[in-house]
Design a protein around this motif. Structure first.
Motif, mmCIF file in Angstrom:
data_model
loop_
_atom_site.group_PDB
_atom_site.id
_atom_site.type_symbol
_atom_site.label_atom_id
_atom_site.label_comp_id
_atom_site.label_asym_id
_atom_site.label_seq_id
_atom_site.Cartn_x
_atom_site.Cartn_y
_atom_site.Cartn_z
ATOM 1 N N ALA A 294 43.381 43.001 46.857
ATOM 2 C CA ALA A 294 42.505 42.662 45.727
ATOM 3 C C ALA A 294 43.262 41.624 44.903
ATOM 4 C CB ALA A 294 42.196 43.910 44.903
ATOM 5 N N PRO A 295 43.411 40.402 45.432
ATOM 6 C CA PRO A 295 44.332 39.428 44.854
ATOM 7 C C PRO A 295 43.918 38.826 43.505
ATOM 8 C CG PRO A 295 43.181 38.470 46.721
ATOM 9 C CD PRO A 295 42.804 39.916 46.672
ATOM 10 N N GLU A 296 42.653 38.776 43.219
ATOM 11 C CA GLU A 296 42.191 38.169 41.970
ATOM 12 C C GLU A 296 42.073 39.227 40.884
ATOM 13 O OE1 GLU A 296 41.860 34.888 41.750
ATOM 14 O OE2 GLU A 296 42.341 34.704 43.884
ATOM 15 N N ASP A 297 42.349 38.831 39.641
ATOM 16 C CA ASP A 297 42.154 39.759 38.525
ATOM 17 C C ASP A 297 40.728 40.296 38.531
ATOM 18 O OD1 ASP A 297 44.763 39.214 37.805
ATOM 19 O OD2 ASP A 297 44.245 38.240 35.899
ATOM 20 N N SER A 298 39.769 39.442 38.863
ATOM 21 C CA SER A 298 38.364 39.868 38.884
ATOM 22 C C SER A 298 38.133 40.979 39.908
ATOM 23 C CB SER A 298 37.440 38.674 39.161
ATOM 24 O OG SER A 298 37.741 38.091 40.415
ATOM 25 N N ASP A 299 38.911 41.006 40.995
ATOM 26 C CA ASP A 299 38.804 42.088 41.981
ATOM 27 C C ASP A 299 39.184 43.420 41.350
ATOM 28 O OD1 ASP A 299 38.194 40.162 43.971
ATOM 29 O OD2 ASP A 299 40.315 39.994 44.551
ATOM 30 N N VAL A 300 40.282 43.419 40.594
ATOM 31 C CA VAL A 300 40.739 44.652 39.944
ATOM 32 C C VAL A 300 39.747 45.054 38.855
ATOM 33 C CG1 VAL A 300 42.629 45.795 38.719
ATOM 34 C CG2 VAL A 300 43.131 44.055 40.443
ATOM 35 N N HIS A 301 39.251 44.084 38.093
ATOM 36 C CA HIS A 301 38.266 44.399 37.059
ATOM 37 C C HIS A 301 37.023 45.043 37.673
ATOM 38 C CE1 HIS A 301 40.757 42.506 34.152
ATOM 39 N NE2 HIS A 301 40.403 41.252 34.392
ATOM 40 N N HIS A 302 36.593 44.534 38.806
ATOM 41 C CA HIS A 302 35.416 45.100 39.479
ATOM 42 C C HIS A 302 35.673 46.567 39.859
ATOM 43 C CE1 HIS A 302 31.827 45.264 41.969
ATOM 44 N NE2 HIS A 302 32.585 45.769 42.935
ATOM 45 N N ILE A 303 36.864 46.836 40.383
ATOM 46 C CA ILE A 303 37.231 48.205 40.752
ATOM 47 C C ILE A 303 37.291 49.087 39.508
ATOM 48 C CG2 ILE A 303 39.123 49.629 41.678
ATOM 49 C CD1 ILE A 303 39.682 47.181 43.607
ATOM 50 N N GLY A 304 37.933 48.588 38.436
ATOM 51 C CA GLY A 304 38.038 49.357 37.197
ATOM 52 C C GLY A 304 36.686 49.667 36.579
ATOM 53 N N CYS A 305 35.791 48.686 36.606
ATOM 54 C CA CYS A 305 34.436 48.921 36.080
ATOM 55 C C CYS A 305 33.755 50.022 36.881
ATOM 56 C CB CYS A 305 33.618 47.633 36.122
ATOM 57 S SG CYS A 305 34.161 46.390 34.932
ATOM 58 N N GLY A 306 33.945 49.997 38.205
ATOM 59 C CA GLY A 306 33.364 51.032 39.054
ATOM 60 C C GLY A 306 33.908 52.417 38.741
ATOM 61 N N ILE A 307 35.192 52.484 38.411
ATOM 62 C CA ILE A 307 35.804 53.773 38.041
ATOM 63 C C ILE A 307 35.136 54.323 36.784
ATOM 64 C CG2 ILE A 307 37.919 54.858 37.174
ATOM 65 C CD1 ILE A 307 39.463 52.870 39.024
ATOM 66 N N ALA A 308 34.979 53.485 35.766
ATOM 67 C CA ALA A 308 34.357 53.941 34.519
ATOM 68 C C ALA A 308 32.918 54.384 34.758
ATOM 69 C CB ALA A 308 34.419 52.836 33.463
ATOM 70 N N VAL A 309 32.176 53.637 35.565
ATOM 71 C CA VAL A 309 30.784 53.998 35.864
ATOM 72 C C VAL A 309 30.734 55.372 36.523
ATOM 73 C CG1 VAL A 309 28.809 53.429 37.349
ATOM 74 C CG2 VAL A 309 29.866 51.648 35.952
ATOM 75 N N LYS A 310 31.594 55.613 37.514
ATOM 76 C CA LYS A 310 31.605 56.904 38.215
ATOM 77 C C LYS A 310 31.972 58.047 37.273
ATOM 78 C CE LYS A 310 32.449 55.111 42.774
ATOM 79 N NZ LYS A 310 33.401 54.836 43.810
ATOM 80 N N LYS A 311 32.959 57.817 36.399
ATOM 81 C CA LYS A 311 33.348 58.856 35.440
ATOM 82 C C LYS A 311 32.189 59.178 34.496
ATOM 83 C CE LYS A 311 38.345 58.102 35.386
ATOM 84 N NZ LYS A 311 38.849 59.454 35.529
ATOM 85 N N ASN A 312 31.462 58.164 34.063
ATOM 86 C CA ASN A 312 30.311 58.396 33.179
ATOM 87 C C ASN A 312 29.181 59.110 33.907
ATOM 88 O OD1 ASN A 312 31.279 57.386 30.697
ATOM 89 N ND2 ASN A 312 30.963 55.298 31.409
ATOM 90 N N GLU A 313 28.958 58.758 35.156
ATOM 91 C CA GLU A 313 27.915 59.435 35.935
ATOM 92 C C GLU A 313 28.222 60.917 36.081
ATOM 93 O OE1 GLU A 313 27.767 57.146 39.563
ATOM 94 O OE2 GLU A 313 26.404 55.658 38.673
#
Length: 189
Positions: A53-72
């Motif tokens: 996940a070489p780009e910062d945007s790759d990590v941000h995408h993963i992090g956003c997904g983590i927050a979404v799953k925790k909220n769900e």
């Protein structure tokens, strides 16, 4: 396919509010909050292998997904204190991370999970007995890891841009400065 993590590899740890925060400020002692041991005898946390996940945007995408799953899992609480928010990430060179300490072992492996190929499993095994001693070792191991991670790279997910309760909106990027460290110069000038 599982890849072997190399000494020069970089891993990132996503910062999620409020898991990594104390009194509305991100703190080192909460970056790695290992819980009780699972069936395999280890406590597990996650990271991202930057080679995959070489780009910062790759990590941000993963992090956003983590927050979404925790909220769900919490039935999507409304914006505010009970909602989980992705706030950015911190990174470290794998070779600088502690793999053991007095009373604990840390095993860090590439292990894809929940559709995230770059997922890294960080497994903590406590090797001492006693409830208090084990809890102390979990905290010590988390701090030993956190101390190797650099300053945060802040981020607000697109889905949170209008949310006035997002920590970066409420407190600004200073809520991510840990132990007096300086955030990325572009954010503080």
């Amino acid at each position: 396919m599982i890849v072997e993590i190399q000494e020069e590899d970089v891993i990132s740890r996503c910062i999620v509010y409020d898991n990594a925060f104390e009194n509305d400020v991100h703190v080192d002692s909460f970056l790695w909050r290992f819980g009780p041991a699972k069936e395999d005898g280890a406590s597990h946390e996650s990271a991202v292998l930057r080679r995959l996940a070489p780009e910062d945007s790759d990590v941000h995408h993963i992090g956003c997904g983590i927050a979404v799953k925790k909220n769900e899992r919490k039935n999507n609480p409304p914006p505010g204190k009970k909602r989980k928010y992705y706030c950015g990430f911190r990174s470290s060179c794998f070779g600088s991370l502690p793999k053991s300490g007095d009373g604990y072992l840390i095993d860090i492996k590439h292990l894809p999970e929940d559709g995230v190929y770059a997922h890294v499993d960080v497994a903590l095994t406590i090797t001492v007995e006693g409830k208090s001693a084990r809890a102390n070792r979990r905290t010590e191991a988390g701090l030993a890891l956190a101390e190797q991670f650099g300053p945060p790279v802040p981020h607000r997910c697109e889905c949170d841009l209008e949310d006035e309760h997002h920590p970066l909106q409420v407190w600004g990027v200073k809520c991510l400065a840990t132990d007096g460290e300086v955030l990325w110069p572009a954010l503080t000038s």
